[in-house]
Design a protein around this motif. Structure first.
Motif, mmCIF file in Angstrom:
data_model
loop_
_atom_site.group_PDB
_atom_site.id
_atom_site.type_symbol
_atom_site.label_atom_id
_atom_site.label_comp_id
_atom_site.label_asym_id
_atom_site.label_seq_id
_atom_site.Cartn_x
_atom_site.Cartn_y
_atom_site.Cartn_z
ATOM 1 N N LEU A 95 23.357 61.849 -25.907
ATOM 2 C CA LEU A 95 22.355 62.215 -26.913
ATOM 3 C C LEU A 95 21.338 63.197 -26.342
ATOM 4 C CD1 LEU A 95 21.729 58.811 -28.707
ATOM 5 C CD2 LEU A 95 22.538 60.927 -29.781
ATOM 6 N N ASP A 96 20.905 62.954 -25.115
ATOM 7 C CA ASP A 96 19.967 63.866 -24.447
ATOM 8 C C ASP A 96 20.526 65.287 -24.401
ATOM 9 O OD1 ASP A 96 17.432 63.167 -23.665
ATOM 10 O OD2 ASP A 96 18.000 62.572 -21.631
ATOM 11 N N MET A 97 21.790 65.411 -24.009
ATOM 12 C CA MET A 97 22.420 66.727 -23.916
ATOM 13 C C MET A 97 22.579 67.352 -25.302
ATOM 14 S SD MET A 97 25.221 66.387 -20.810
ATOM 15 C CE MET A 97 26.211 65.164 -21.657
ATOM 16 N N ALA A 98 22.990 66.546 -26.273
ATOM 17 C CA ALA A 98 23.192 67.065 -27.630
ATOM 18 C C ALA A 98 21.876 67.525 -28.246
ATOM 19 C CB ALA A 98 23.852 66.002 -28.510
ATOM 20 N N ILE A 99 20.798 66.793 -27.981
ATOM 21 C CA ILE A 99 19.484 67.180 -28.501
ATOM 22 C C ILE A 99 19.056 68.511 -27.884
ATOM 23 C CG2 ILE A 99 17.018 66.571 -28.492
ATOM 24 C CD1 ILE A 99 17.996 63.589 -28.754
ATOM 25 N N ALA A 100 19.229 68.646 -26.570
ATOM 26 C CA ALA A 100 18.871 69.899 -25.895
ATOM 27 C C ALA A 100 19.691 71.067 -26.437
ATOM 28 C CB ALA A 100 19.065 69.755 -24.395
ATOM 29 N N GLN B 98 18.371 74.511 -28.675
ATOM 30 C CA GLN B 98 18.732 75.905 -28.391
ATOM 31 C C GLN B 98 19.367 76.565 -29.623
ATOM 32 O OE1 GLN B 98 18.149 77.900 -25.693
ATOM 33 N NE2 GLN B 98 16.814 76.200 -25.133
ATOM 34 N N GLU B 99 20.228 75.819 -30.287
ATOM 35 C CA GLU B 99 20.885 76.365 -31.473
ATOM 36 C C GLU B 99 19.865 76.643 -32.577
ATOM 37 O OE1 GLU B 99 24.956 75.507 -34.012
ATOM 38 O OE2 GLU B 99 24.354 74.121 -32.440
ATOM 39 N N ILE B 100 18.899 75.761 -32.745
ATOM 40 C CA ILE B 100 17.836 75.979 -33.736
ATOM 41 C C ILE B 100 17.082 77.260 -33.405
ATOM 42 C CG2 ILE B 100 15.596 75.106 -34.555
ATOM 43 C CD1 ILE B 100 16.806 72.245 -34.241
ATOM 44 N N LEU C 249 20.110 71.767 -38.930
ATOM 45 C CA LEU C 249 20.095 71.446 -37.500
ATOM 46 C C LEU C 249 18.885 70.583 -37.141
ATOM 47 C CD1 LEU C 249 21.155 74.877 -35.944
ATOM 48 C CD2 LEU C 249 22.494 72.756 -35.946
ATOM 49 N N ARG C 250 17.734 70.874 -37.726
ATOM 50 C CA ARG C 250 16.537 70.065 -37.469
ATOM 51 C C ARG C 250 16.747 68.631 -37.946
ATOM 52 N NH1 ARG C 250 12.898 74.819 -39.324
ATOM 53 N NH2 ARG C 250 12.296 75.704 -37.322
ATOM 54 N N THR C 251 17.358 68.482 -39.099
ATOM 55 C CA THR C 251 17.645 67.149 -39.625
ATOM 56 C C THR C 251 18.565 66.395 -38.672
ATOM 57 O OG1 THR C 251 17.355 67.887 -41.901
ATOM 58 C CG2 THR C 251 18.643 65.879 -41.568
ATOM 59 N N ARG C 252 19.584 67.079 -38.200
ATOM 60 C CA ARG C 252 20.538 66.468 -37.258
ATOM 61 C C ARG C 252 19.842 66.084 -35.952
ATOM 62 N NH1 ARG C 252 26.153 66.504 -36.945
ATOM 63 N NH2 ARG C 252 26.976 66.487 -34.840
ATOM 64 N N LEU D 227 17.766 62.975 -36.408
ATOM 65 C CA LEU D 227 18.610 61.777 -36.434
ATOM 66 C C LEU D 227 19.000 61.360 -35.012
ATOM 67 C CD1 LEU D 227 20.975 62.502 -39.456
ATOM 68 C CD2 LEU D 227 19.310 60.650 -39.262
ATOM 69 N N MET D 228 19.356 62.344 -34.189
ATOM 70 C CA MET D 228 19.718 62.035 -32.802
ATOM 71 C C MET D 228 18.518 61.478 -32.037
ATOM 72 S SD MET D 228 22.400 65.011 -31.622
ATOM 73 C CE MET D 228 21.473 66.425 -32.205
ATOM 74 N N GLU D 229 17.338 62.044 -32.258
ATOM 75 C CA GLU D 229 16.135 61.555 -31.589
ATOM 76 C C GLU D 229 15.793 60.132 -32.026
ATOM 77 O OE1 GLU D 229 13.855 65.794 -30.768
ATOM 78 O OE2 GLU D 229 13.304 64.616 -32.526
ATOM 79 N N ASP D 230 15.948 59.855 -33.314
ATOM 80 C CA ASP D 230 15.699 58.493 -33.807
ATOM 81 C C ASP D 230 16.665 57.503 -33.174
ATOM 82 O OD1 ASP D 230 13.632 59.421 -35.390
ATOM 83 O OD2 ASP D 230 14.819 59.445 -37.237
#
Length: 88
Positions: A36-41, A45-47, A59-62, A65-68
């Motif tokens: 999750l840490d890697m996916a959030i990072a 970058q993609e945002i 992407l922000r919504t996604r 969700l990952m941060e939650d």
């Protein structure tokens, strides 16, 4: 020691949401936290590089969700693991 994601949930799901309970070993939990840490990072970058407003919002919504999910996986006593999350 097994962890139940549902036990650490801070926000209960709404009645309209389907729920799932999963038990994880410490190693599995740590792996999910790392992923999750890697996916959030990567999503941050993609945002940053996305020009389309609609895609940027999805992407922000996604990312939210990952941060939650990450907050729920990391217990209150382990809050330092959330240091990379940018609150908004």
């Amino acid at each position: 020691m097994k962890h139940s994601l549902k036990e650490n949930a801070e926000l209960p799901p709404t009645e309209s949401e389907d729920t799932m309970t999963i038990e994880l070993t410490n190693d599995e939990r740590n792996l999910v936290i790392e992923l999750l840490d890697m996916a959030i990072a990567d999503t941050r970058q993609e945002i940053y590089h996305t020009e389309s407003f609609e895609f940027k919002e999805s992407l922000r919504t996604r990312k939210n969700l990952m941060e939650d999910l990450l907050r729920r996986l990391v217990g209150p006593g382990e809050a330092p693991a959330l240091k990379n999350i940018q609150y908004h």
